[in-house]
Motif scaffolding. Structure first.
Motif, PDB file in Angstrom:
ATOM      1  N   ILE A  67     -35.483 -54.990  50.148  1.00  0.00           N
ATOM      2  CA  ILE A  67     -34.991 -53.743  49.552  1.00  0.00           C
ATOM      3  C   ILE A  67     -33.723 -53.266  50.251  1.00  0.00           C
ATOM      4  O   ILE A  67     -32.712 -52.977  49.614  1.00  0.00           O
ATOM      5  N   THR A  68     -33.761 -53.180  51.583  1.00  0.00           N
ATOM      6  CA  THR A  68     -32.617 -52.638  52.323  1.00  0.00           C
ATOM      7  C   THR A  68     -31.433 -53.593  52.350  1.00  0.00           C
ATOM      8  O   THR A  68     -30.313 -53.169  52.636  1.00  0.00           O
ATOM      9  N   ALA A  69     -31.670 -54.880  52.057  1.00  0.00           N
ATOM     10  CA  ALA A  69     -30.560 -55.841  52.033  1.00  0.00           C
ATOM     11  C   ALA A  69     -29.529 -55.482  50.972  1.00  0.00           C
ATOM     12  O   ALA A  69     -28.358 -55.851  51.086  1.00  0.00           O
ATOM     13  N   HIS A  70     -29.948 -54.741  49.929  1.00  0.00           N
ATOM     14  CA  HIS A  70     -29.045 -54.396  48.838  1.00  0.00           C
ATOM     15  C   HIS A  70     -28.791 -52.898  48.749  1.00  0.00           C
ATOM     16  O   HIS A  70     -28.290 -52.407  47.745  1.00  0.00           O
ATOM     17  N   LEU A  71     -29.138 -52.179  49.809  1.00  0.00           N
ATOM     18  CA  LEU A  71     -28.836 -50.753  49.910  1.00  0.00           C
ATOM     19  C   LEU A  71     -27.713 -50.559  50.935  1.00  0.00           C
ATOM     20  O   LEU A  71     -27.418 -51.452  51.732  1.00  0.00           O
ATOM     21  N   PRO A  72     -27.061 -49.387  50.936  1.00  0.00           N
ATOM     22  CA  PRO A  72     -26.006 -49.130  51.916  1.00  0.00           C
ATOM     23  C   PRO A  72     -26.470 -49.390  53.350  1.00  0.00           C
ATOM     24  O   PRO A  72     -27.619 -49.095  53.712  1.00  0.00           O
TER      25      PRO A  72
ATOM     26  N   TRP B 156     -28.975 -55.801  59.900  1.00  0.00           N
ATOM     27  CA  TRP B 156     -29.670 -54.509  59.882  1.00  0.00           C
ATOM     28  C   TRP B 156     -30.904 -54.515  58.993  1.00  0.00           C
ATOM     29  O   TRP B 156     -31.942 -53.955  59.384  1.00  0.00           O
ATOM     30  N   PRO B 157     -30.886 -55.135  57.802  1.00  0.00           N
ATOM     31  CA  PRO B 157     -32.145 -55.248  57.044  1.00  0.00           C
ATOM     32  C   PRO B 157     -33.227 -56.011  57.804  1.00  0.00           C
ATOM     33  O   PRO B 157     -34.417 -55.656  57.733  1.00  0.00           O
ATOM     34  N   LEU B 158     -32.829 -57.050  58.569  1.00  0.00           N
ATOM     35  CA  LEU B 158     -33.814 -57.777  59.383  1.00  0.00           C
ATOM     36  C   LEU B 158     -34.386 -56.883  60.481  1.00  0.00           C
ATOM     37  O   LEU B 158     -35.582 -56.959  60.799  1.00  0.00           O
ATOM     38  N   LEU B 159     -33.542 -56.017  61.042  1.00  0.00           N
ATOM     39  CA  LEU B 159     -34.021 -55.076  62.055  1.00  0.00           C
ATOM     40  C   LEU B 159     -34.992 -54.061  61.450  1.00  0.00           C
ATOM     41  O   LEU B 159     -35.944 -53.627  62.108  1.00  0.00           O
TER      42      LEU B 159
END
Length: 543
Positions: A528-533, A491-494
């Motif tokens: 950033i999003t890799a370590h967020l919910p 999902w972070p890659l998306l």
């Protein structure tokens, strides 16, 4: 002559009434008030509610701590636990509706734990007096209960009598959710009047285990006007924060959980938030000190308080505000600066989840609804950006024509904008107007308790934690452990891919440095999003 006599009698009667009122009514009232103020000043000088940990005892396991102290069992629809009869402490409480982990046999979430344990967290209720010789209940006092189990339909009475003739009775009752009600009665048979202050405290050892960026965790209090928050680090710096209020509450706020002391409004009271060290540990405490109450010999007085310990469920918090008069209780959920936007979105997301049954789908639906509402602004922005894209070749020609002459370039561009009837700021203004909405939406996903342990599809079993897959072990195909900093999931890659595609649809910045920064954005957002919910990554992707 008779009229003159009546005149003097009237004057004498008036003087007698005034003097009598001052001497028999007003003077005792003022003396009583002064005595109460003096007693309160002495207690305040002594340090309000003194910390209950003077020396760190040898640590025990939760099992040992519970088995070695007399207990009143608590069994309700939402609570499982017990109250320590030694010291009148609520120090053992689990929430039946929430689990520690996603494991099939996971235990209910442990909220409160006894004081001698590694993660001690408890509430206490009692009385103080400026008279140091007065025998009052202490943390070592053993109370007598008239029953062994406290339930919604079965209140329990605790009693204790001092050696000097003070009779203490505390009625304990629980509601259908997360509130314990304490009604204390003190009868004075000492032979002298006594001044008492009721107090309540909430104390925890160390900080909350789980925190989130931009969500308050720490001490919190509220009154009719506002809420006041201090993070654990801020409280550790200040050591003591005090406020006086007539109606209010104080406690600790985690991302999803709340403990709060809610004293009955009976005159001015003091709310305190403290931090203090004992050996290598930092203890945090919130407490209240009620107004002084004078109890004459042979009389009795009542003191009331409530303890909230549970999940921050918005509908329930609003009910407590309406029915119990707990001010600003919904603000324990950290709605942030855009409260007027965040709370309605929070309610809508909760309702969508109730209708759909999948929180991830509810996130997508809310994102779509917000985008539809914001469409007029977005459309206006897209039109402006598209017109800028059309004149991009003309702008490139002007740059070649003007070379390093920036003044001439600026003049030529302004003429171009005027000729084509383009406002270069037209694409930015609608975007700026949308920023508060998207900040509010972002906040909603961080604070929604419904997202905790909520699954999506496939490998996403909990939307409140980061995507567990990783690019660096081929998304689980290679059986190797990946360090946290390399945990970059699907999902972070998306998020990065959709950001890259959206950038390709917009005109490129004319400045090379600006273009380079924009090209870095997708990679930055992946990290950033890799370590967020995971729920936030899903929101960003569809947004």
């Amino acid at each position: 002559m008779a009229d003159q006599k009546n005149f003097f009698l009237a004057i004498l009667l008036s003087i007698t009434i005034i003097v009598g009122y001052q001497y028999f009514i007003e003077k005792p009232r003022i003396e009583k008030l002064m005595a109460q103020q003096q007693a309160q000043a002495e207690v305040e000088k002594a340090g309000m509610v003194a910390p209950t940990v003077d020396a760190v005892p040898a640590l025990k396991t939760v099992h040992d701590a519970l088995s070695t102290s007399p207990r009143l069992n608590i069994q309700t629809k939402d609570w499982h636990g017990s109250l320590n009869l030694q010291g009148l402490r609520l120090d053992d409480l689990s929430l039946k509706g929430y689990r520690q982990t996603l494991g099939k046999n996971s235990e209910p979430l442990h909220l409160l734990q006894p004081g001698q344990t590694q993660k001690s967290y408890f509430a206490e209720f009692g009385w103080l007096s400026a008279d140091k010789n007065l025998d009052l209940p202490s943390p070592d006092t053993l109370w007598t209960a008239d029953n062994t189990v406290l339930t919604e339909s079965n209140p329990v009475h605790l009693t204790w009598k001092s050696s000097q003739g003070l009779h203490f009775t505390v009625k304990l009752s629980v509601d259908e959710k997360y509130i314990l009600r304490l009604e204390g009665t003190v009868r004075n048979e000492t032979g002298n009047p006594v001044n008492l202050f009721s107090y309540g405290l909430m104390q925890r050892r160390g900080e909350a285990e789980h925190t989130a960026q931009n969500v308050h965790t720490g001490a919190i209090s509220g009154n009719l006007e506002r809420i006041n928050e201090q993070s654990y680090s801020k409280l550790a710096e200040e050591n003591l924060v005090q406020e006086e209020t007539g109606t209010g509450w104080v406690g600790f706020s985690d991302i999803y959980w709340l403990t709060a002391l809610i004293p009955d409004a009976a005159g001015k009271m003091t709310l305190n938030k403290r931090a203090y060290k004992r050996q290598d540990d930092t203890y945090y405490q919130t407490d209240f000190l009620g107004a002084p109450v004078t109890i004459t010999n042979g009389a009795e007085a009542t003191f009331g308080s409530r303890i909230f310990a549970g999940a921050k469920e918005l509908k329930l918090l609003d009910i407590y505000t309406d029915t119990l008069g707990v001010p600003n209780f919904d603000r324990t959920i950290d709605f942030g600066w855009f409260y007027i936007l965040t709370k309605p979105m929070f309610i809508l997301l909760h309702n969508l989840y109730g209708w759909i049954g999948n929180f991830g789908i509810a996130i997508i639906c809310l994102t779509v609804i917000v985008r539809i509402i914001m469409w007029p602004l977005a459309h206006k922005s897209f039109k402006a950006i598209n017109r800028m894209k059309i004149i991009q070749p003309e702008m490139e020609k002007l740059k070649e024509k003007c070379g390093d002459d920036k003044m001439k370039l600026q003049k030529e561009m302004l003429e171009l904008y005027k000729r084509e009837k383009i406002n270069p700021a037209a694409g930015c203004l609608p975007i700026f107007l949308q920023i508060p909405v998207f900040f509010a939406l972002y906040k909603v996903f961080l604070i929604s308790i419904d997202m905790r342990h909520a699954p999506f599809f496939g490998w996403i079993k909990d939307l409140s934690v980061p995507d567990p897959s990783s690019l660096f072990n081929a998304f689980g195909l290679i059986p190797i452990a990946v360090p946290d900093f390399l945990q970059i999931g699907v999902w972070p890659l998306l998020v990065g891919l959709t950001m890259y595609l959206s950038q390709r649809m917009n005109p490129k910045p004319t400045d090379k440095m600006q273009a380079m920064v924009f090209n870095m954005f997708p990679f930055m957002f992946i990290l950033i999003t890799a370590h967020l919910p995971a729920g936030l990554a899903i929101y960003w992707t569809f947004n």
